[in-house]
Design a protein around this motif. Structure first.
Motif, PDB file in Angstrom:
ATOM      1  N   LYS A   1       0.840  -1.205   0.000  1.00 53.98           N
ATOM      2  CA  LYS A   1       0.000   0.000   0.000  1.00 53.98           C
ATOM      3  C   LYS A   1       0.871   1.249   0.000  1.00 53.98           C
ATOM      4  N   VAL A   2       0.431   2.254  -0.743  1.00 52.59           N
ATOM      5  CA  VAL A   2       1.026   3.581  -0.675  1.00 52.59           C
ATOM      6  C   VAL A   2      -0.095   4.583  -0.440  1.00 52.59           C
ATOM      7  N   GLU A   3       0.164   5.510   0.459  1.00 46.69           N
ATOM      8  CA  GLU A   3      -0.761   6.605   0.718  1.00 46.69           C
ATOM      9  C   GLU A   3      -0.010   7.915   0.527  1.00 46.69           C
ATOM     10  N   ALA A   4      -0.682   8.880  -0.056  1.00 49.19           N
ATOM     11  CA  ALA A   4      -0.074  10.195  -0.256  1.00 49.19           C
ATOM     12  C   ALA A   4      -0.987  11.255   0.326  1.00 49.19           C
ATOM     13  N   ALA A   5      -0.395  12.176   1.070  1.00 45.94           N
ATOM     14  CA  ALA A   5      -1.087  13.372   1.557  1.00 45.94           C
ATOM     15  C   ALA A   5      -0.257  14.555   1.076  1.00 45.94           C
ATOM     16  N   GLY A   6      -0.643  15.099  -0.054  1.00 41.81           N
ATOM     17  CA  GLY A   6       0.209  16.105  -0.677  1.00 41.81           C
ATOM     18  C   GLY A   6       1.504  15.466  -1.136  1.00 41.81           C
ATOM     19  N   GLN A   7       2.617  16.080  -0.797  1.00 43.64           N
ATOM     20  CA  GLN A   7       3.921  15.560  -1.210  1.00 43.64           C
ATOM     21  C   GLN A   7       4.532  14.600  -0.196  1.00 43.64           C
ATOM     22  N   ASP A   8       3.768  14.197   0.806  1.00 43.84           N
ATOM     23  CA  ASP A   8       4.220  13.164   1.745  1.00 43.84           C
ATOM     24  C   ASP A   8       3.661  11.808   1.305  1.00 43.84           C
ATOM     25  N   TYR A   9       4.559  10.903   0.966  1.00 44.58           N
ATOM     26  CA  TYR A   9       4.173   9.568   0.518  1.00 44.58           C
ATOM     27  C   TYR A   9       4.574   8.551   1.586  1.00 44.58           C
ATOM     28  N   HIS A  10       3.629   7.651   1.922  1.00 51.43           N
ATOM     29  CA  HIS A  10       3.835   6.657   2.973  1.00 51.43           C
ATOM     30  C   HIS A  10       3.662   5.257   2.380  1.00 51.43           C
ATOM     31  N   PHE A  11       4.559   4.342   2.748  1.00 46.71           N
ATOM     32  CA  PHE A  11       4.574   2.999   2.180  1.00 46.71           C
ATOM     33  C   PHE A  11       4.380   1.957   3.279  1.00 46.71           C
ATOM     34  N   TYR A  12       3.475   0.993   3.026  1.00 45.99           N
ATOM     35  CA  TYR A  12       3.120  -0.014   4.016  1.00 45.99           C
ATOM     36  C   TYR A  12       3.093  -1.401   3.362  1.00 45.99           C
ATOM     37  N   TYR A  13       3.232  -2.406   4.179  1.00 45.81           N
ATOM     38  CA  TYR A  13       3.118  -3.782   3.713  1.00 45.81           C
ATOM     39  C   TYR A  13       2.391  -4.587   4.785  1.00 45.81           C
ATOM     40  N   ALA A  14       1.886  -5.759   4.393  1.00 44.22           N
ATOM     41  CA  ALA A  14       1.192  -6.628   5.345  1.00 44.22           C
ATOM     42  C   ALA A  14       1.264  -8.070   4.848  1.00 44.22           C
ATOM     43  N   ARG A  15       1.329  -8.973   5.792  1.00 43.85           N
ATOM     44  CA  ARG A  15       1.261 -10.401   5.473  1.00 43.85           C
ATOM     45  C   ARG A  15      -0.184 -10.886   5.443  1.00 43.85           C
ATOM     46  N   HIS A  16      -1.041 -10.210   6.207  1.00 39.07           N
ATOM     47  CA  HIS A  16      -2.455 -10.554   6.272  1.00 39.07           C
ATOM     48  C   HIS A  16      -3.267  -9.273   6.063  1.00 39.07           C
ATOM     49  N   ALA A  17      -4.450  -9.433   5.527  1.00 43.48           N
ATOM     50  CA  ALA A  17      -5.273  -8.291   5.158  1.00 43.48           C
ATOM     51  C   ALA A  17      -5.457  -7.320   6.315  1.00 43.48           C
ATOM     52  N   GLU A  18      -5.196  -6.060   6.041  1.00 43.49           N
ATOM     53  CA  GLU A  18      -5.415  -4.937   6.946  1.00 43.49           C
ATOM     54  C   GLU A  18      -4.462  -4.913   8.146  1.00 43.49           C
ATOM     55  N   GLU A  19      -3.508  -5.794   8.194  1.00 44.48           N
ATOM     56  CA  GLU A  19      -2.515  -5.766   9.288  1.00 44.48           C
ATOM     57  C   GLU A  19      -1.270  -5.032   8.805  1.00 44.48           C
ATOM     58  N   TRP A  20      -1.443  -3.741   8.539  1.00 47.96           N
ATOM     59  CA  TRP A  20      -0.405  -2.953   7.887  1.00 47.96           C
ATOM     60  C   TRP A  20       0.755  -2.624   8.827  1.00 47.96           C
TER      61      TRP A  20
END
Length: 530
Positions: free
Chosen positions: A458-477
């Motif tokens: 998953k990647v989320e952006a709020a303006g020019q701030d980009y955040h990167f996440y991963y998970a082994r199971h759904a929604e457990e970011w």
């Protein structure tokens, strides 16, 4: 007759957000069609349909076959420039420029179709047709003309000095005939980069509208008129009739220009044009977008958005019945026989590196030796970033067998400016890592060891701030990296003419491989600008 409706009802610009530049429009009865540039992405030239000028749905691509569009080796931000769409006697015409390289040939061609959704013909390449941004004009007497720009035959007198030229087109022979005419050689030599000409005939006068000033901050729209199609043309004393360069660099809409006009069946006049929305400073990750602005005629000249003279984010709607299309789902489950029209490839795909059928309900990408960092056709399927604030996520099944095998999620401006969140092997351990590539130099930002083949990204952006996440199971970011600088995804850092893309990729990085990466779904949720 104007339809009865609430005159205070408004719409929000841009009408087509994200990297959809150089809009051109035509009306057929009560239907409107619009095309935009695509540069080095395939398929080329998306075509949109609208009933009310505000709500648009994509109905296809004009250049959707390799026989129509060979982008092999085409550098980033070259390829297909500035299409024009026109309709005449039951046939749609799309004319455009293929730019082979930074300094290479500019080749103009047109294609035709009876149905705007396709299929469109193979290209009709035009000989001795210099310059870029061609347009077609069908005159009352049945003759057809092409306009484009070129370096003046006598040479440039100042940097980016161009002129607009015209020549007759023989539709039967599919070639230009007769002499070339110079229509417009600047405006008192006070501007530069004369381009994007469109001809119109309105109440017996020929109007020539062009873009000037380059496609950046000084972009503008100017117009001239003549009683004869070959000139001489009289400059409008109000030129430029549309620009935002006088509003300052911190205005929320900049770089306005490259326009085309349309009259509604109710008699209103509207302009479609490109513009950009900088954020986080003078950075334009979304690229050049398509906007809509009204105008009216005064003393034989267009006055754009009377009383305001600018493109606004919120504008009164056209006096047309609202016609919204069904909302497209945010999540693509890859359960259709064809890729959704929002997806693109980098350059022309030459082999079968993707499949929606080998593992039903999944997008399968075969690992190719080509890298995301090369001028090539990598194993990549991507879509445009269309919002300043968004979230994109996917679920991937991938089992790397060697340290050179990678797959994952990529955000890119081009081959030298990107973020890659990729699964790989390192010292015989499965890892997820974030790589930042800027000016061709790579830095591993974060690495985490993982277990198993199934991985959520998953990647989320709020303006020019980009955040990167991963998970082994759904929604457990879990956090991989936060507050990464998104400005490297802007043309203002990377150069070029395209907007940022988000995509799925798989690479064996110079090695042969039989491995694959399977993506179960991809979701993109954008937050409209407030």
């Amino acid at each position: 007759m104007t339809q009865s409706m609430n005159h205070e009802e408004t719409f929000e610009n841009p009408i087509i957000p994200g990297f959809y530049p150089d809009p051109s429009i035509c009306r057929v009865g009560e239907d409107y069609y619009l095309v935009t540039s695509t540069f080095h992405y395939f398929p080329g030239v998306p075509i949109f349909h609208s009933k009310d000028l505000v709500n648009w749905r994509q109905i296809g691509h004009v250049l959707d076959r390799p026989s129509q569009l060979n982008l092999d080796g085409t550098p980033s931000s070259r390829g297909i420039y500035a299409p024009t769409i026109r309709y005449h006697q039951g046939v749609f015409y799309m004319i455009t420029t293929f730019v082979e390289s930074k300094k290479g040939a500019r080749r103009n061609f047109y294609v035709t179709a009876e149905n705007p959704a396709g299929p469109w013909s193979d290209p009709n390449w035009l000989e001795d047709a210099p310059g870029i941004d061609p347009s077609l004009f069908f005159d009352d007497d049945g003759r057809v003309y092409m306009t484009a720009n070129r370096v003046p035959p006598s040479g440039r007198e100042y940097p980016k000095h161009m002129e607009i030229w015209l020549q007759e087109l023989d539709i039967e022979k599919k070639q230009l005939i007769g002499p070339k005419y110079s229509l417009w050689d600047g405006a008192l030599k006070q501007i530069h980069a004369q381009e994007a000409p469109h001809l119109y005939k309105i109440e017996g006068q020929y109007y020539l509208m062009i873009a000037e000033g380059g496609t950046g901050f000084t972009h503008s729209v100017t117009i001239a008129r003549s009683e004869s199609i070959t000139g001489p043309y009289e400059n409008c004393k109000m030129n430029p009739i549309l620009t935002h360069r006088h509003l300052g660099r911190d205005y929320p809409i900049t770089s306005v220009g490259h326009a085309d006009i349309v009259q509604t069946q109710n008699g209103e006049w509207w302009i479609v044009c490109l513009a950009t929305r900088p954020y986080g400073g003078e950075y334009r990750n979304l690229g050049r977008e398509s906007f809509l602005v009204p105008f009216r005629w005064e003393n034989g000249w267009p006055v754009v958005n009377p009383g305001k003279g600018i493109v606004e984010m919120t504008t009164k709607r056209p006096h047309l019945k609202s016609f919204p299309w069904p909302t497209r789902p945010a999540c693509d489950h890859f359960d259709t026989p064809q890729l959704d029209m929002a997806w693109n490839f980098i350059r022309t795909p030459r082999d079968h590196f993707w499949s929606l059928t080998e593992r039903p309900g999944h997008l399968r990408l075969r690992l190719k030796p080509e890298r995301m960092t090369e001028i090539c056709n990598p194993s990549f399927v991507g879509r445009r970033q269309q919002h300043m604030t968004f979230a994109a996520r996917t679920m991937m099944v991938f089992d790397p067998q060697n340290e050179w095998e990678t797959a994952g999620l990529v955000l890119l401006q081009d081959h030298d400016f990107q973020y890659r969140m990729e699964s790989a092997l390192h010292e015989s351990k499965n890892i997820i890592r974030l790589i930042k590539r800027e000016h061709g130099e790579e830095e591993v930002i974060a690495t985490q060891e993982i277990a198993g083949q199934r991985l959520y990204l998953k990647v989320e952006a709020a303006g020019q701030d980009y955040h990167f996440y991963y998970a082994r199971h759904a929604e457990e970011w879990q956090v991989l990296a936060e507050y990464m600088d998104g400005r490297l995804l802007s043309t203002d850092v990377a150069g070029g003419f395209v907007g940022a893309y988000i995509g799925l990729f798989a690479s064996s990085q110079g090695h042969d491989s039989l491995n694959v990466a399977d993506f179960d779904w991809f979701e993109y949720i954008g937050v409209p600008q407030q």
